[in-house]
Design a protein around this motif. Structure first.
Motif, PDB file in Angstrom:
ATOM      1  N   ASP A  45     101.967 -43.543 -63.855  1.00 30.87           N
ATOM      2  CA  ASP A  45     101.067 -44.225 -64.792  1.00 30.87           C
ATOM      3  C   ASP A  45     101.887 -45.195 -65.657  1.00 30.87           C
ATOM      4  O   ASP A  45     102.802 -44.777 -66.376  1.00 30.87           O
ATOM      5  CB  ASP A  45     100.363 -43.192 -65.678  1.00 30.87           C
ATOM      6  CG  ASP A  45      99.337 -43.837 -66.588  1.00 30.87           C
ATOM      7  OD1 ASP A  45      99.737 -44.475 -67.581  1.00 30.87           O
ATOM      8  OD2 ASP A  45      98.129 -43.716 -66.307  1.00 30.87           O
ATOM      9  N   ASP A  75     101.230 -46.857 -68.372  1.00 28.68           N
ATOM     10  CA  ASP A  75     101.171 -46.655 -69.826  1.00 28.68           C
ATOM     11  C   ASP A  75     102.025 -45.465 -70.251  1.00 28.68           C
ATOM     12  O   ASP A  75     102.687 -45.501 -71.299  1.00 28.68           O
ATOM     13  CB  ASP A  75      99.720 -46.444 -70.274  1.00 28.68           C
ATOM     14  CG  ASP A  75      98.893 -47.711 -70.089  1.00 28.68           C
ATOM     15  OD1 ASP A  75      99.479 -48.809 -70.132  1.00 28.68           O
ATOM     16  OD2 ASP A  75      97.658 -47.598 -69.895  1.00 28.68           O
ATOM     17  N   VAL A  76     101.998 -44.405 -69.456  1.00 25.10           N
ATOM     18  CA  VAL A  76     102.826 -43.228 -69.758  1.00 25.10           C
ATOM     19  C   VAL A  76     104.303 -43.607 -69.716  1.00 25.10           C
ATOM     20  O   VAL A  76     105.083 -43.261 -70.615  1.00 25.10           O
ATOM     21  CB  VAL A  76     102.530 -42.087 -68.763  1.00 25.10           C
ATOM     22  CG1 VAL A  76     103.576 -40.971 -68.892  1.00 25.10           C
ATOM     23  CG2 VAL A  76     101.130 -41.533 -69.001  1.00 25.10           C
ATOM     24  N   ALA A  84     105.310 -45.786 -72.739  1.00 27.89           N
ATOM     25  CA  ALA A  84     105.371 -45.022 -73.988  1.00 27.89           C
ATOM     26  C   ALA A  84     106.600 -44.113 -74.030  1.00 27.89           C
ATOM     27  O   ALA A  84     107.258 -43.985 -75.071  1.00 27.89           O
ATOM     28  CB  ALA A  84     104.096 -44.193 -74.147  1.00 27.89           C
ATOM     29  N   LEU A 112     103.751 -36.345 -75.942  1.00 30.01           N
ATOM     30  CA  LEU A 112     103.325 -37.733 -75.702  1.00 30.01           C
ATOM     31  C   LEU A 112     102.542 -37.833 -74.396  1.00 30.01           C
ATOM     32  O   LEU A 112     101.487 -38.477 -74.341  1.00 30.01           O
ATOM     33  CB  LEU A 112     104.546 -38.653 -75.663  1.00 30.01           C
ATOM     34  CG  LEU A 112     104.292 -40.148 -75.494  1.00 30.01           C
ATOM     35  CD1 LEU A 112     105.393 -40.964 -76.161  1.00 30.01           C
ATOM     36  CD2 LEU A 112     104.204 -40.555 -74.021  1.00 30.01           C
ATOM     37  N   VAL A 113     103.039 -37.183 -73.347  1.00 30.67           N
ATOM     38  CA  VAL A 113     102.352 -37.247 -72.053  1.00 30.67           C
ATOM     39  C   VAL A 113     100.976 -36.597 -72.164  1.00 30.67           C
ATOM     40  O   VAL A 113      99.981 -37.102 -71.622  1.00 30.67           O
ATOM     41  CB  VAL A 113     103.198 -36.581 -70.946  1.00 30.67           C
ATOM     42  CG1 VAL A 113     102.449 -36.614 -69.623  1.00 30.67           C
ATOM     43  CG2 VAL A 113     104.552 -37.273 -70.808  1.00 30.67           C
ATOM     44  N   ARG A 114     100.888 -35.473 -72.885  1.00 33.16           N
ATOM     45  CA  ARG A 114      99.585 -34.809 -73.050  1.00 33.16           C
ATOM     46  C   ARG A 114      98.589 -35.749 -73.731  1.00 33.16           C
ATOM     47  O   ARG A 114      97.421 -35.820 -73.351  1.00 33.16           O
ATOM     48  CB  ARG A 114      99.746 -33.530 -73.871  1.00 33.16           C
ATOM     49  CG  ARG A 114     100.440 -32.397 -73.140  1.00 33.16           C
ATOM     50  CD  ARG A 114     100.399 -31.098 -73.940  1.00 33.16           C
ATOM     51  NE  ARG A 114     101.280 -30.101 -73.343  1.00 33.16           N
ATOM     52  CZ  ARG A 114     102.505 -29.807 -73.810  1.00 33.16           C
ATOM     53  NH1 ARG A 114     102.982 -30.418 -74.886  1.00 33.16           N
ATOM     54  NH2 ARG A 114     103.241 -28.904 -73.199  1.00 33.16           N
ATOM     55  N   ARG A 115      99.060 -36.440 -74.779  1.00 29.45           N
ATOM     56  CA  ARG A 115      98.142 -37.344 -75.489  1.00 29.45           C
ATOM     57  C   ARG A 115      97.627 -38.443 -74.573  1.00 29.45           C
ATOM     58  O   ARG A 115      96.498 -38.916 -74.729  1.00 29.45           O
ATOM     59  CB  ARG A 115      98.860 -37.967 -76.696  1.00 29.45           C
ATOM     60  CG  ARG A 115      99.107 -36.995 -77.836  1.00 29.45           C
ATOM     61  CD  ARG A 115      99.482 -37.721 -79.118  1.00 29.45           C
ATOM     62  NE  ARG A 115     100.712 -38.488 -78.987  1.00 29.45           N
ATOM     63  CZ  ARG A 115     101.931 -38.001 -79.197  1.00 29.45           C
ATOM     64  NH1 ARG A 115     102.078 -36.714 -79.524  1.00 29.45           N
ATOM     65  NH2 ARG A 115     102.998 -38.776 -79.081  1.00 29.45           N
ATOM     66  N   ARG A 116      98.433 -38.825 -73.614  1.00 32.46           N
ATOM     67  CA  ARG A 116      98.041 -39.902 -72.702  1.00 32.46           C
ATOM     68  C   ARG A 116      97.183 -39.407 -71.529  1.00 32.46           C
ATOM     69  O   ARG A 116      96.406 -40.189 -70.960  1.00 32.46           O
ATOM     70  CB  ARG A 116      99.304 -40.574 -72.137  1.00 32.46           C
ATOM     71  CG  ARG A 116     100.180 -41.241 -73.169  1.00 32.46           C
ATOM     72  CD  ARG A 116      99.690 -42.635 -73.450  1.00 32.46           C
ATOM     73  NE  ARG A 116     100.420 -43.256 -74.542  1.00 32.46           N
ATOM     74  CZ  ARG A 116     100.295 -44.527 -74.892  1.00 32.46           C
ATOM     75  NH1 ARG A 116      99.448 -45.290 -74.215  1.00 32.46           N
ATOM     76  NH2 ARG A 116     100.969 -45.021 -75.894  1.00 32.46           N
ATOM     77  N   VAL A 117      97.340 -38.149 -71.164  1.00 32.80           N
ATOM     78  CA  VAL A 117      96.737 -37.652 -69.918  1.00 32.80           C
ATOM     79  C   VAL A 117      95.565 -36.701 -70.158  1.00 32.80           C
ATOM     80  O   VAL A 117      94.520 -36.792 -69.493  1.00 32.80           O
ATOM     81  CB  VAL A 117      97.810 -36.965 -69.043  1.00 32.80           C
ATOM     82  CG1 VAL A 117      97.173 -36.269 -67.846  1.00 32.80           C
ATOM     83  CG2 VAL A 117      98.857 -37.981 -68.590  1.00 32.80           C
ATOM     84  N   ARG A 158      92.374 -35.224 -71.484  1.00 30.45           N
ATOM     85  CA  ARG A 158      91.161 -35.687 -72.160  1.00 30.45           C
ATOM     86  C   ARG A 158      90.319 -34.510 -72.651  1.00 30.45           C
ATOM     87  O   ARG A 158      89.673 -34.596 -73.691  1.00 30.45           O
ATOM     88  CB  ARG A 158      90.315 -36.552 -71.214  1.00 30.45           C
ATOM     89  CG  ARG A 158      91.045 -37.799 -70.721  1.00 30.45           C
ATOM     90  CD  ARG A 158      90.100 -38.702 -69.910  1.00 30.45           C
ATOM     91  NE  ARG A 158      89.459 -37.995 -68.802  1.00 30.45           N
ATOM     92  CZ  ARG A 158      90.023 -37.773 -67.623  1.00 30.45           C
ATOM     93  NH1 ARG A 158      91.263 -38.197 -67.388  1.00 30.45           N
ATOM     94  NH2 ARG A 158      89.359 -37.137 -66.665  1.00 30.45           N
TER      95      ARG A 158
END
Length: 715
Positions: free
Chosen positions: A171, A173-174, A177, A247-252, A254
């Protein structure tokens, strides 16, 4: 040239869009950077050489970026994966890293665990995990297929998680970031490889070091990479794992309470640990290397510029000595043009110690050739040879007013074995060529040093560790800039020197030298058009940088371009004098009103340059030559004592300080903290290569051959 490209460059560099557009248009027509900077100021809005160079560099980057963008779009279209949204993001990408991140999920790659899982029919199960539904009817049992390598439900879940992990890791964006986080909070760590302590002594400062990635200096990045390459250091990037996972959790994630949230969490952790962490660490280290390279190349380029623009002694008859011990000192006499006229060998040092004979030979050569200066190389036995010559001068054995100068001979051995040296001095051996080069360096450092690969001159930091094509390009640009700033006498210049003139290049330079040898000296700039393959375009680019002393038109010896001779002739007519009477007449030139001569092609900027040339035609921008004196009683490192105040010459400026030659065969380091009684961010603010400085000895480490110096001393 697309207006969008010019606009993007203008915005990035903070330059006027119109100037950028016109500069790019001139480059597209074949104009060279020195020509545009000097003779097209009105067109570009007076952009200087540095700004124009950045425009050129950024334009080339964007051309490469667009070419890669086109390749990626074509590949995606061929795969049938090019959606409008994806195409829009790819077209909007402003950098190569962003572009490659977007392409990564679709890029042909080797077979991975996710690839195998897809082949085993597990993608629907991965989709179920990825959907993050509150409830799901999908179970792993229906995907069990021993004949396809899915032995049980656990194997099915594992394969599905492999697919999800790859999606997360690819990803864009991941990745962006995580890169940003790693640069902001990561630590670059190093430790010595067990059992390599003895081999790694010069890396002792890095045996157990931790430093923020965001602030690590360029020279330390390169030092760590060199230690790693030598196999004595282990270097890594450490980033807090929990911060990265969050950070990855916030991006992935939902829906944290989705039915398959536990499977998603396991896939996410696996994505970070197995795929993202090593990849992002490599990306960040590559980023740090790229920036370290850029800084090291900038420092090297600045040092090279200062060295090339060192003050020339000029056309003076010179005796040059290449010192040596067992094999003796090679001595050559060269005339005002640098041509070899005589040679000898003397043996004043151990083991032969034929001092009186050496004095007689040197005195006879000086008298026979009416020598104005003696150049002594600073290599082995250099200080001892210098002391001998100075003693002769004190005893009145040398001509009155004869200068005695120690010359940095870095790279002279490279020149003496080169094809250029063989062409120039075909009947001489390498020792004679080396001595001749030392003498010519005193007469004109620029003309001689251009014959050597800049990387061999030794004024950089970690120059062998940086990206070599980028370094070579930057240094060639500096050499060309210096050559064109000084100008070249076309009737005496070597082909190598002529090759750096704007619009000339190697082939035309050889043609000029061949034509000069066959037809005799050039009597005017217009004669250059008789040189084979030197057409109007090359003439336009080169003419202003070529000098012809003694030409019928005095402007041919100046930096006034032939396209502006007409305006000078008008100025002379208006003053009722000839051009020859106007050139060099400062009082008369200063009465000229610039505005009267402004026209469609020449504005006040160009006219100011013309008036400056008329005041001092063919002026040399380099400093006036000055002798540098070392203490006669300090010739070896063993003579140094802490507290001594000495005169020296700056030989190299780095990001961490300046190296200074105090005449003991080992340069000392003035650390950045010892350069001034204030905070110094950039050592080049304080001193340049070639500067004469006063330094105080603050540390002498004879075992490691290191000398610590300070410039924080009273005037």
């Amino acid at each position: 040239m697309s207006p969008d490209v010019a606009a993007a460059i203008a915005e990035e560099l903070g330059l006027p869009r119109g100037g950028v557009e016109r500069a790019l248009a001139l480059f597209a027509e074949g104009a060279t950077l020195p020509f545009v900077a000097r003779y097209r100021k009105e067109a570009t809005g007076n952009l200087d050489e540095v700004q124009l160079g950045k425009i050129q560099e950024r334009h080339e980057y964007l051309i490469e970026l667009d070419a890669r963008r086109g390749t990626i779009l074509a590949s995606l279209a061929e795969q049938g994966k090019l959606t409008p949204a994806l195409e829009a993001r790819i077209r909007a990408a402003r950098g190569k890293t962003e572009l490659e991140d977007l392409y990564l999920p679709y890029k042909p790659k080797r077979r991975t665990r996710a690839t195998l899982a897809r082949e085993r029919g597990l993608e629907p199960l991965a989709d179920a995990i990825w959907a993050q539904e509150a409830t799901t009817a999908v179970t792993a049992a229906r995907f069990v297929a021993p004949d396809r390598g899915v032995a049980d439900a656990a194997a099915a879940w594992q394969g599905a998680r492999d697919i999800v992990a790859e999606r997360i890791a690819e990803d864009a964006d991941v990745r962006a970031a995580l890169r940003e986080l790693a640069l902001a909070r990561g630590l670059v760590t190093s430790r010595v490889v067990a059992g390599k302590e003895a081999d790694a002594r010069k890396y002792a400062d890095y045996f157990d070091r931790r430093e923020p990635a965001r602030s690590i200096p360029s020279h330390r990045t390169l030092a760590l990479r060199r230690g790693e390459g030598d196999g004595v250091l282990r270097v890594a990037l450490e980033v807090d794992r929990e911060d990265c996972l969050a950070l990855v959790r916030r991006r992935v994630v939902r829906r944290p309470r989705a039915a398959l949230a536990a499977e998603l969490e396991r896939a996410l952790v696996d994505a970070y640990d197995r795929l993202l962490e090593p990849s992002i660490a490599a990306d960040v280290r590559a980023h740090l290397k790229e920036h370290a390279d850029a800084e090291a190349i900038r420092v090297f380029a600045e040092n090279l510029r200062n060295l090339l623009l060192a003050a020339p002694l000029g056309g003076r008859r010179t005796l040059a000595i290449d010192p040596g011990l067992r094999t003796g000192c090679k001595v050559v006499a060269i005339d005002e043009t640098g041509a070899l006229v005589d040679e000898a060998v003397i043996y004043p040092h151990e083991p032969q110690r034929r001092v009186d004979e050496a004095r007689r030979v040197l005195a006879a050569l000086c008298a026979r050739h009416r020598v104005d200066a003696i150049a002594v190389g600073n290599g082995t036995a250099g200080r001892e040879t210098l002391a001998l010559v100075k003693a002769m001068k004190a005893a009145g054995q040398l001509p009155d007013g004869c200068l005695v100068v120690m010359v940095n001979e870095s790279g002279a051995s490279v020149y003496s074995a080169s094809e250029i040296a063989r062409d120039e001095l075909p009947d001489q051996d390498v020792t004679v060529r080396g001595a001749v080069s030392i003498g010519r360096r005193l007469q004109d450092p620029l003309a001689e040093l251009v014959k050597i690969d800049p990387r061999s001159i030794g004024v950089g930091q970690y120059q062998h560790d940086v990206h070599q094509p980028s370094l070579a390009r930057a240094l060639d640009g500096v050499v060309a800039s210096c050559v064109n700033a000084v100008g070249v006498e076309v009737n005496t210049a070597s082909a190598k020197l002529l090759g750096y003139v704007a619009g000339i290049g190697e082939t035309l330079a050889r043609n000029i030298v061949a034509h000069r040898a066959a037809a005799g000296r050039f009597r005017s700039r217009a004669d250059l058009l008789d040189v084979p393959r030197l057409g109007p375009k090359a003439f336009q680019q080169a003419a202003g940088f070529l000098r012809i002393r003694g030409a019928g038109n005095p402007l041919d010896a100046s930096a006034v371009h032939p396209e502006s001779y007409d305006v000078v002739e008008r100025m002379a007519r208006d003053r009722r004098v000839t051009v020859a009477e106007l050139v060099g007449n400062v009082d008369l030139v200063r009465t000229i009103e610039l505005r009267r001569y402004v026209d469609a092609t020449r504005g006040e900027a160009t006219l100011r340059d013309i008036l400056a040339e008329l005041e001092k035609p063919g002026r040399d921008p380099r400093r006036k030559f000055e002798e540098t004196g070392f203490r006669d009683d300090v010739t070896e490192m063993e003579h140094l004592q802490e507290g001594m105040v000495l005169e020296g010459v700056v030989t190299n400026v780095t990001a961490f300080g300046a190296f200074v030659d105090v005449g003991v065969h080992q340069d000392g380091l003035v650390h950045v903290s010892e350069l001034a009684n204030r905070f110094v961010r950039d050592p080049s603010e304080i001193c340049k290569v070639g500067d004469r400085v006063r330094v105080k000895v603050i540390k002498v480490d004879r075992e490691r051959r290191r000398i610590g110096l300070s410039m924080r001393i009273p005037p």
